[in-house]
Design a protein around this motif. Sequence first.
Motif, short mmCIF file in Angstrom:
data_model
loop_
_atom_site.label_atom_id
_atom_site.label_comp_id
_atom_site.label_asym_id
_atom_site.label_seq_id
_atom_site.Cartn_x
_atom_site.Cartn_y
_atom_site.Cartn_z
N VAL A 19 0.86 -1.18 0.00
CA VAL A 19 0.00 0.00 0.00
C VAL A 19 0.89 1.23 0.00
O VAL A 19 1.86 1.32 0.77
N GLN A 20 0.59 2.18 -0.86
CA GLN A 20 1.41 3.39 -0.96
C GLN A 20 1.14 4.32 0.22
O GLN A 20 0.02 4.37 0.74
N ALA A 21 2.17 5.05 0.63
CA ALA A 21 2.07 5.96 1.77
C ALA A 21 0.87 6.89 1.59
O ALA A 21 0.66 7.44 0.51
N ASN A 66 -5.46 0.94 3.44
CA ASN A 66 -5.03 -0.45 3.29
C ASN A 66 -6.17 -1.29 2.72
O ASN A 66 -7.00 -1.81 3.45
N VAL A 67 -6.18 -1.37 1.40
CA VAL A 67 -7.15 -2.26 0.75
C VAL A 67 -6.36 -3.32 -0.02
O VAL A 67 -5.28 -3.03 -0.54
N PRO A 68 -6.87 -4.56 -0.06
CA PRO A 68 -6.12 -5.62 -0.75
C PRO A 68 -5.91 -5.28 -2.21
O PRO A 68 -6.78 -4.69 -2.87
N GLY A 69 -4.73 -5.61 -2.69
CA GLY A 69 -4.38 -5.28 -4.07
C GLY A 69 -3.83 -6.48 -4.80
O GLY A 69 -4.25 -7.62 -4.58
N MET A 70 -2.92 -6.20 -5.69
CA MET A 70 -2.18 -7.26 -6.37
C MET A 70 -1.48 -8.06 -5.27
O MET A 70 -0.83 -7.47 -4.40
N VAL A 115 -8.02 -10.76 -6.74
CA VAL A 115 -8.86 -9.88 -5.91
C VAL A 115 -8.85 -8.43 -6.38
O VAL A 115 -9.79 -7.69 -6.13
N ASN A 116 -7.79 -8.00 -7.05
CA ASN A 116 -7.74 -6.59 -7.47
C ASN A 116 -6.87 -6.38 -8.71
O ASN A 116 -5.73 -5.92 -8.62
N PRO A 117 -7.42 -6.72 -9.88
CA PRO A 117 -6.63 -6.57 -11.11
C PRO A 117 -6.30 -5.12 -11.42
O PRO A 117 -5.42 -4.84 -12.24
N ASP A 127 0.49 -0.97 -9.74
CA ASP A 127 1.67 -0.17 -9.41
C ASP A 127 2.19 -0.44 -8.00
O ASP A 127 2.75 0.45 -7.36
N ASN A 128 1.98 -1.65 -7.52
CA ASN A 128 2.48 -1.97 -6.18
C ASN A 128 3.27 -3.28 -6.25
O ASN A 128 4.41 -3.24 -6.67
N VAL A 129 2.69 -4.43 -5.86
CA VAL A 129 3.40 -5.70 -6.09
C VAL A 129 3.50 -5.94 -7.59
O VAL A 129 2.49 -5.90 -8.30
C1 LIG Z 1 -1.31 0.89 -5.95
O1 LIG Z 1 -0.76 1.94 -6.69
C2 LIG Z 1 -1.59 2.95 -7.21
C3 LIG Z 1 -0.73 4.10 -7.70
O2 LIG Z 1 -0.52 3.95 -9.03
C4 LIG Z 1 -2.60 3.41 -6.22
O3 LIG Z 1 -3.39 4.47 -6.68
C5 LIG Z 1 -3.42 2.18 -5.85
O4 LIG Z 1 -4.54 2.51 -5.12
C6 LIG Z 1 -2.48 1.28 -5.08
N1 LIG Z 1 -3.12 0.23 -4.34
C7 LIG Z 1 -4.12 -0.60 -4.69
C8 LIG Z 1 -4.55 -1.56 -3.67
O5 LIG Z 1 -4.65 -0.60 -5.78
#
Ligand SMILES: *[C@@H]1O[C@H](CO)[C@@H](O)[C@H](O)[C@H]1NC(C)=O
Length: 183
Positions: A72-74, A78-82, A103-105, A109-111
């Motif tokens: 999760v970016q600063a 905190n939502v589940p992502g890649m 869960v989050n295609p 831009d994170n994992v």
């Molecule tokens: C991951 O990165 C992007 C920035 O490009 C951000 O906006 C996004 O919300 C982040 N996290 C998730 C869970 O999608």
Amino acid sequence: MYFTKLAALLASAAAVASATNIVTFKSTDSVDRTVYFTPSAGLRELGSVEVPAGQTVDVTIDQGWIGNFHAVQAGQPNVPGMLGEVAFNGWNGLNYYDVSAIVNPGDVDNVSELYPFEDPGTPVSGCAVFPCNNAYYAPDDVQTKVTSQTHLVCTLGKNSSGQKRDVEPESESVARDYVLGKR
Ligand SMILES: *[C@@H]1O[C@H](CO)[C@@H](O)[C@H](O)[C@H]1NC(C)=O
Ligand SMILES: *[C@@H]1O[C@H](CO)[C@@H](O)[C@H](O)[C@H]1NC(C)=O
């Protein structure tokens, strides 16, 4: 052909069975992130880890730990992502890993990528640029990678191209059951 390779991995797994499990989180850009871990049912909770912009942070993972992590970016919720999914010391003592967009295609831009720290013969999961055909988009895809190595690298951010070793990996994969501990 693939089973020959699995047999070779099994033979080498014995030698590394007591090695420490590590995931190196590697920031590839100028964004601070926090990595959150979600264990498989019944396994230990791991504390979240800060990965500052441009830094690498090693996280030691319990023997036999199965679960996933997302970044999760600063300043963001905190939502589940890649997801990076791992099963250390899993079926037959080997280590299973993949990157899952299930869960989050939309998290592109994170994992980014997950691969063994030091093993040119074993494959990369995930994408330097999403989407690609090297991550899970559906549960019955066959995208889980397997290695005898207990040290993995997870790149964070869109700047992941060119971060990994320059040997182009093989792309053999097994079913997701292996990384979920169902084998
Ligand atoms: C991951 O990165 C992007 C920035 O490009 C951000 O906006 C996004 O919300 C982040 N996290 C998730 C869970 O999608
Ligand atoms: C991308 O990574 C390289 C190092 O591999 C670094 O020099 C460069 O500044 C990074 N680019 C961005 C936009 O962070």
